[in-house]
Motif scaffolding. Sequence first.
Motif, PDB file in Angstrom:
ATOM      1  N   ASN A   1       0.803  -1.161   0.158  1.00  0.00           N
ATOM      2  CA  ASN A   1      -0.060   0.085   0.127  1.00  0.00           C
ATOM      3  C   ASN A   1       0.881   1.258  -0.011  1.00  0.00           C
ATOM      4  O   ASN A   1       2.154   1.170   0.453  1.00  0.00           O
ATOM      5  N   GLY A   2       0.055   2.230  -0.408  1.00  0.00           N
ATOM      6  CA  GLY A   2       0.916   3.435  -0.236  1.00  0.00           C
ATOM      7  C   GLY A   2       0.993   4.462   0.845  1.00  0.00           C
ATOM      8  O   GLY A   2       1.716   5.482   0.974  1.00  0.00           O
TER       9      GLY A   2
ATOM     10  N   TYR B   1       5.482   9.066   1.832  1.00  0.00           N
ATOM     11  CA  TYR B   1       5.729   7.503   1.787  1.00  0.00           C
ATOM     12  C   TYR B   1       6.154   7.089   0.441  1.00  0.00           C
ATOM     13  O   TYR B   1       7.167   6.793   0.085  1.00  0.00           O
ATOM     14  N   LEU B   2       5.364   7.297  -0.449  1.00  0.00           N
ATOM     15  CA  LEU B   2       5.667   7.050  -1.950  1.00  0.00           C
ATOM     16  C   LEU B   2       6.603   7.852  -2.445  1.00  0.00           C
ATOM     17  O   LEU B   2       7.643   7.423  -3.223  1.00  0.00           O
TER      18      LEU B   2
ATOM     19  N   THR C   1      10.464   5.924  -3.772  1.00  0.00           N
ATOM     20  CA  THR C   1      11.011   6.242  -5.256  1.00  0.00           C
ATOM     21  C   THR C   1      12.142   6.677  -5.065  1.00  0.00           C
ATOM     22  O   THR C   1      12.957   6.291  -5.836  1.00  0.00           O
TER      23      THR C   1
ATOM     24  N   GLY D   1       1.920   0.062  -4.607  1.00  0.00           N
ATOM     25  CA  GLY D   1       2.323   0.700  -3.342  1.00  0.00           C
ATOM     26  C   GLY D   1       3.651   1.187  -3.205  1.00  0.00           C
ATOM     27  O   GLY D   1       4.420   1.469  -4.165  1.00  0.00           O
ATOM     28  N   MET D   2       3.946   0.929  -1.925  1.00  0.00           N
ATOM     29  CA  MET D   2       5.518   1.304  -1.924  1.00  0.00           C
ATOM     30  C   MET D   2       6.603   0.256  -2.729  1.00  0.00           C
ATOM     31  O   MET D   2       7.483   0.700  -3.293  1.00  0.00           O
TER      32      MET D   2
ATOM     33  N   ALA E   1       6.525   1.873  -6.057  1.00  0.00           N
ATOM     34  CA  ALA E   1       7.440   3.016  -6.140  1.00  0.00           C
ATOM     35  C   ALA E   1       9.004   2.936  -6.162  1.00  0.00           C
ATOM     36  O   ALA E   1       9.777   3.566  -6.841  1.00  0.00           O
TER      37      ALA E   1
END
Length: 196
Positions: free
Chosen positions: A14-15, A21-22, A26, A47-48, A51
């Motif tokens: 999930n993000g 967070y994202l 990245t 999500g993460m 990214a």
Amino acid sequence: MPALSSVCVFCGSNGGAAPAYLETATAVGRSLAERGLRLVYGGGRVGMMGAIADGALQAGGDVVGVIPQQIYDLEIGHEGLADLRVVGSMHERKALMAELADAFVALPGGIGTFEELFEVYTWAQLGLHRKPLGLLDVAGYYAPLETMLDHAVEERFLRPETRAMLVRDDSLDGLLARFAAWQAPGAPKWIDRDAT
């Protein structure tokens, strides 16, 4: 500590609630690629996980995704990877990720991230590997976990030297610097034989 060539990052599918967070995921992927460090992660495209992989790929990085068949079948595997390894189980996933990595980083995530982190933390405590592990804290996400670990030390369920194995920083630069100074613990000792 020998030089790192590969870093396993545990993070959420999930993000999260905050854009940070994202954005951090990245940036971490990009930064690992720019340093020439291979990213090993859970193989997802959402999500993460998505990214961090996209950040590394966009910077020309080497990315290895490891995903169980059951999760791959849900069509969330990252098809943009040149090296996506589909394995039979979560156990196989964690073992292969650990084998491929020189160090472990946990970005924010949920129970799967916690479980992966604590498994490699336990393996370090038992002397099954001698690789650094750390929390990359975004917006204080891991502060409550650190408080819990410190409480476990105070209550003598966790030895101070075991607590010290898990380092924390709020930047990748800081965390990698801490990894460079990381000393593997001596012979494992987790049982207090003198306690009654």
